[in-house]
Design a protein around this motif. Structure first.
Motif, PDB file in Angstrom:
ATOM      1  N   ALA B  46      40.195  49.047  45.182  1.00  0.00           N
ATOM      2  CA  ALA B  46      41.017  47.840  45.283  1.00  0.00           C
ATOM      3  C   ALA B  46      40.981  47.287  46.700  1.00  0.00           C
ATOM      4  O   ALA B  46      40.850  46.081  46.905  1.00  0.00           O
ATOM      5  N   LYS B  47      41.079  48.178  47.670  1.00  0.00           N
ATOM      6  CA  LYS B  47      41.090  47.721  49.058  1.00  0.00           C
ATOM      7  C   LYS B  47      39.751  47.083  49.415  1.00  0.00           C
ATOM      8  O   LYS B  47      39.700  46.008  50.014  1.00  0.00           O
ATOM      9  N   ARG B  48      38.677  47.753  49.025  1.00  0.00           N
ATOM     10  CA  ARG B  48      37.353  47.173  49.289  1.00  0.00           C
ATOM     11  C   ARG B  48      37.204  45.810  48.628  1.00  0.00           C
ATOM     12  O   ARG B  48      36.616  44.893  49.188  1.00  0.00           O
ATOM     13  N   ALA B  49      37.705  45.713  47.409  1.00  0.00           N
ATOM     14  CA  ALA B  49      37.441  44.521  46.607  1.00  0.00           C
ATOM     15  C   ALA B  49      38.407  43.386  46.924  1.00  0.00           C
ATOM     16  O   ALA B  49      38.146  42.239  46.566  1.00  0.00           O
ATOM     17  N   GLY B  50      39.525  43.723  47.572  1.00  0.00           N
ATOM     18  CA  GLY B  50      40.479  42.674  47.871  1.00  0.00           C
ATOM     19  C   GLY B  50      41.394  42.353  46.708  1.00  0.00           C
ATOM     20  O   GLY B  50      41.868  41.230  46.582  1.00  0.00           O
ATOM     21  N   VAL B  51      41.632  43.320  45.845  1.00  0.00           N
ATOM     22  CA  VAL B  51      42.603  43.154  44.761  1.00  0.00           C
ATOM     23  C   VAL B  51      43.584  44.326  44.846  1.00  0.00           C
ATOM     24  O   VAL B  51      43.481  45.162  45.741  1.00  0.00           O
ATOM     25  N   THR B  52      44.511  44.375  43.931  1.00  0.00           N
ATOM     26  CA  THR B  52      45.479  45.472  43.954  1.00  0.00           C
ATOM     27  C   THR B  52      45.033  46.594  43.019  1.00  0.00           C
ATOM     28  O   THR B  52      44.246  46.372  42.094  1.00  0.00           O
ATOM     29  N   ASN B  53      45.573  47.786  43.283  1.00  0.00           N
ATOM     30  CA  ASN B  53      45.201  48.916  42.442  1.00  0.00           C
ATOM     31  C   ASN B  53      45.642  48.704  41.001  1.00  0.00           C
ATOM     32  O   ASN B  53      44.975  49.157  40.077  1.00  0.00           O
ATOM     33  N   GLY B  54      46.768  48.008  40.831  1.00  0.00           N
ATOM     34  CA  GLY B  54      47.223  47.735  39.475  1.00  0.00           C
ATOM     35  C   GLY B  54      46.189  46.968  38.671  1.00  0.00           C
ATOM     36  O   GLY B  54      45.975  47.259  37.494  1.00  0.00           O
ATOM     37  N   THR B  55      45.559  46.015  39.314  1.00  0.00           N
ATOM     38  CA  THR B  55      44.527  45.241  38.620  1.00  0.00           C
ATOM     39  C   THR B  55      43.414  46.147  38.130  1.00  0.00           C
ATOM     40  O   THR B  55      42.987  46.065  36.974  1.00  0.00           O
ATOM     41  N   ILE B  56      42.937  47.012  39.018  1.00  0.00           N
ATOM     42  CA  ILE B  56      41.888  47.936  38.621  1.00  0.00           C
ATOM     43  C   ILE B  56      42.343  48.755  37.413  1.00  0.00           C
ATOM     44  O   ILE B  56      41.621  48.883  36.422  1.00  0.00           O
ATOM     45  N   SER B  57      43.570  49.262  37.506  1.00  0.00           N
ATOM     46  CA  SER B  57      44.081  50.087  36.416  1.00  0.00           C
ATOM     47  C   SER B  57      44.090  49.314  35.103  1.00  0.00           C
ATOM     48  O   SER B  57      43.614  49.808  34.081  1.00  0.00           O
ATOM     49  N   LEU B  58      44.630  48.106  35.146  1.00  0.00           N
ATOM     50  CA  LEU B  58      44.732  47.321  33.915  1.00  0.00           C
ATOM     51  C   LEU B  58      43.359  46.987  33.350  1.00  0.00           C
ATOM     52  O   LEU B  58      43.156  47.018  32.132  1.00  0.00           O
ATOM     53  N   ILE B  59      42.428  46.659  34.211  1.00  0.00           N
ATOM     54  CA  ILE B  59      41.078  46.351  33.727  1.00  0.00           C
ATOM     55  C   ILE B  59      40.467  47.582  33.075  1.00  0.00           C
ATOM     56  O   ILE B  59      39.894  47.509  31.994  1.00  0.00           O
ATOM     57  N   GLU B  60      40.616  48.723  33.730  1.00  0.00           N
ATOM     58  CA  GLU B  60      39.983  49.934  33.203  1.00  0.00           C
ATOM     59  C   GLU B  60      40.582  50.332  31.860  1.00  0.00           C
ATOM     60  O   GLU B  60      39.926  50.976  31.050  1.00  0.00           O
ATOM     61  N   GLN B  61      41.830  49.960  31.654  1.00  0.00           N
ATOM     62  CA  GLN B  61      42.455  50.269  30.374  1.00  0.00           C
ATOM     63  C   GLN B  61      42.177  49.181  29.339  1.00  0.00           C
ATOM     64  O   GLN B  61      42.651  49.257  28.212  1.00  0.00           O
ATOM     65  N   SER B  62      41.431  48.156  29.750  1.00  0.00           N
ATOM     66  CA  SER B  62      41.136  47.010  28.890  1.00  0.00           C
ATOM     67  C   SER B  62      42.421  46.340  28.430  1.00  0.00           C
ATOM     68  O   SER B  62      42.482  45.806  27.328  1.00  0.00           O
ATOM     69  N   ARG B  63      43.427  46.379  29.289  1.00  0.00           N
ATOM     70  CA  ARG B  63      44.670  45.694  28.946  1.00  0.00           C
ATOM     71  C   ARG B  63      44.553  44.218  29.267  1.00  0.00           C
ATOM     72  O   ARG B  63      45.314  43.413  28.755  1.00  0.00           O
ATOM     73  N   ILE B  64      43.635  43.856  30.127  1.00  0.00           N
ATOM     74  CA  ILE B  64      43.417  42.455  30.473  1.00  0.00           C
ATOM     75  C   ILE B  64      41.929  42.155  30.469  1.00  0.00           C
ATOM     76  O   ILE B  64      41.100  43.060  30.548  1.00  0.00           O
ATOM     77  N   SER B  65      41.627  40.886  30.356  1.00  0.00           N
ATOM     78  CA  SER B  65      40.240  40.420  30.428  1.00  0.00           C
ATOM     79  C   SER B  65      40.091  39.661  31.737  1.00  0.00           C
ATOM     80  O   SER B  65      40.453  38.496  31.831  1.00  0.00           O
ATOM     81  N   PRO B  66      39.569  40.311  32.757  1.00  0.00           N
ATOM     82  CA  PRO B  66      39.603  39.707  34.095  1.00  0.00           C
ATOM     83  C   PRO B  66      38.846  38.401  34.163  1.00  0.00           C
ATOM     84  O   PRO B  66      37.927  38.170  33.388  1.00  0.00           O
ATOM     85  N   SER B  67      39.246  37.557  35.074  1.00  0.00           N
ATOM     86  CA  SER B  67      38.501  36.321  35.283  1.00  0.00           C
ATOM     87  C   SER B  67      37.200  36.643  35.990  1.00  0.00           C
ATOM     88  O   SER B  67      37.065  37.692  36.616  1.00  0.00           O
ATOM     89  N   ILE B  68      36.262  35.740  35.861  1.00  0.00           N
ATOM     90  CA  ILE B  68      34.983  35.926  36.539  1.00  0.00           C
ATOM     91  C   ILE B  68      35.201  36.166  38.017  1.00  0.00           C
ATOM     92  O   ILE B  68      34.590  37.041  38.621  1.00  0.00           O
ATOM     93  N   GLY B  69      36.104  35.396  38.585  1.00  0.00           N
ATOM     94  CA  GLY B  69      36.370  35.553  40.009  1.00  0.00           C
ATOM     95  C   GLY B  69      36.843  36.951  40.343  1.00  0.00           C
ATOM     96  O   GLY B  69      36.356  37.577  41.286  1.00  0.00           O
ATOM     97  N   SER B  70      37.791  37.453  39.576  1.00  0.00           N
ATOM     98  CA  SER B  70      38.306  38.790  39.839  1.00  0.00           C
ATOM     99  C   SER B  70      37.211  39.833  39.657  1.00  0.00           C
ATOM    100  O   SER B  70      37.033  40.719  40.493  1.00  0.00           O
TER     101      SER B  70
END
Lengths: 204, 204
Positions: B46-70
């Motif tokens: 998350a730190k490298r990518a400039g997003v929050t750890n929560g985002t990574i978690s949610l994406i990995e759980q397929s709870r969200i469909s990230p935007s292209i930008g993210s």
DNA sequence: AACAGCCGTTTAGTATTCTAGACAAATGGC
DNA sequence: GCCATTTGTCTAGAATACTAAACGGCTGTT
């Protein structure tokens, strides 16, 4: 907050997104080009893809960064995957249309060749003779296949659509394009249209 | 609305997203595997990518469909493009670790070969002889390059990390993996570690 | 002209993603 | 055991994507 353009995703390593195969930068432009290549309106594509026309419009203007899910839906309207879409070569396409005077004439002994394009040799194609009756049409569903195609109009009028661009060719005019570009042949006239055409790979 | 799992994007043409190179379906699983291959935590990435750890978690759980930008930001944490990420081959990886007894022994006259793996011939590699002093370490920045690597531990102890999986190999044990998988060699013991290793393409 | 139809754009409101921070479980050191 | 870190998960609120419905522009028909 209406008209302000956010400089979205100012990630550090936004490599120069110039020519051939950008990654998600000029995504909107890519989508618009792809859509026009298939001759679809925003509404048509939206209906196919199961989204609204507004979404298409916003994406094409790069006003939003669509979610993977949305992008997948949108591209579902075409026979193309997300990965292929992102790596599509959008480089300025090679010359497609040639006017009669642009044909290179090779006179040899008793015969005279009029070559379409410059490097005929490294194009490796095979010519054919075709005739289109008035109203003939290869169909609204665009053709798209591997290989390359070219031809010269001998008589009559040929209406040719290639990659969303439509031209009316008269005797002496010619064309050359990659067959992956969606294309369509039509005879809008009242007399037969004769074309010396060619395709690759050689099928006969 | 807390814990309910939305069946996101029930688009008609959701092809079976099975094995090798799905398109955006098991995106979360892909990300998790990729992250672990590089030995990063959600927070590190998350730190490298400039997003929050929560985002990574949610994406990995397929709870969200990230935007292209993210997604672009997230993958910015790795040396990989979106297109490559989507076409990554996640098929069950070939056998990596071999126990001493699993080595195929080829006895010929005065010499004896112990082959690593079965089809040595179609792997086309070249062996070398290496020695690691106590504490030797190829570095925290994982190695990752084209080609393939394999080796046998002759003496001492070799700690080998490949694709996020770490093993302690003792004399007689061996390894074989694709060099694109991030890897790292360490000698955690107090004596030299001797390894007969190999790489491809042949450099010597 | 007037109308109908299609085009791409825009807007208000809803749905979803994303952030910031808290939480419990697991790990390692003293 | 206890404390300090680190891990992955979860939640409320801010930010963003998406929908539905409008708008103005353009084209062709009557």
């Amino acid at each position: 907050m209406a008209g302000d353009f956010r400089r979205a995703h100012s990630s550090a390593q936004d490599a120069g997104a110039g020519g051939g195969e950008t990654d998600g930068q000029d995504l909107g432009v890519r989508l618009r080009e792809l859509r026009k290549m298939y001759g679809l309106s925003q509404r048509e594509l939206a209906k196919r893809a199961g989204v609204t026309n507004g979404t298409i419009s916003l994406i094409e203007q790069s006003r939003i960064s669509p979610s993977i899910g949305s992008l997948k839906k949108v591209l579902g309207g075409f026979p193309i995957s997300i990965a292929d879409f992102l790596t599509l070569d959008m480089s300025p396409r090679a010359k497609v249309f040639y006017q009669a005077k642009e044909l290179r004439e090779i006179a040899g002994g008793d015969v005279s060749f009029r070559l379409v394009g410059r490097d005929t040799r490294d194009r490796a194609i095979q010519m054919m003779h075709e005739r289109y009756v008035p109203g003939a049409d290869t169909g609204e569903e665009m053709l798209s296949h591997a290989g390359e195609e070219c031809g010269i109009v001998i008589s009559g009028v040929l209406e040719l659509t290639v990659g969303g661009e439509c031209r009316r060719l008269v005797p002496g005019d010619a064309y050359y394009f990659n067959s992956r570009l969606p294309h369509r042949f039509q005879n809008p006239g009242t007399v037969d249209c004769v074309v010396v055409s060619a395709c690759t790979p050689p099928s006969f």
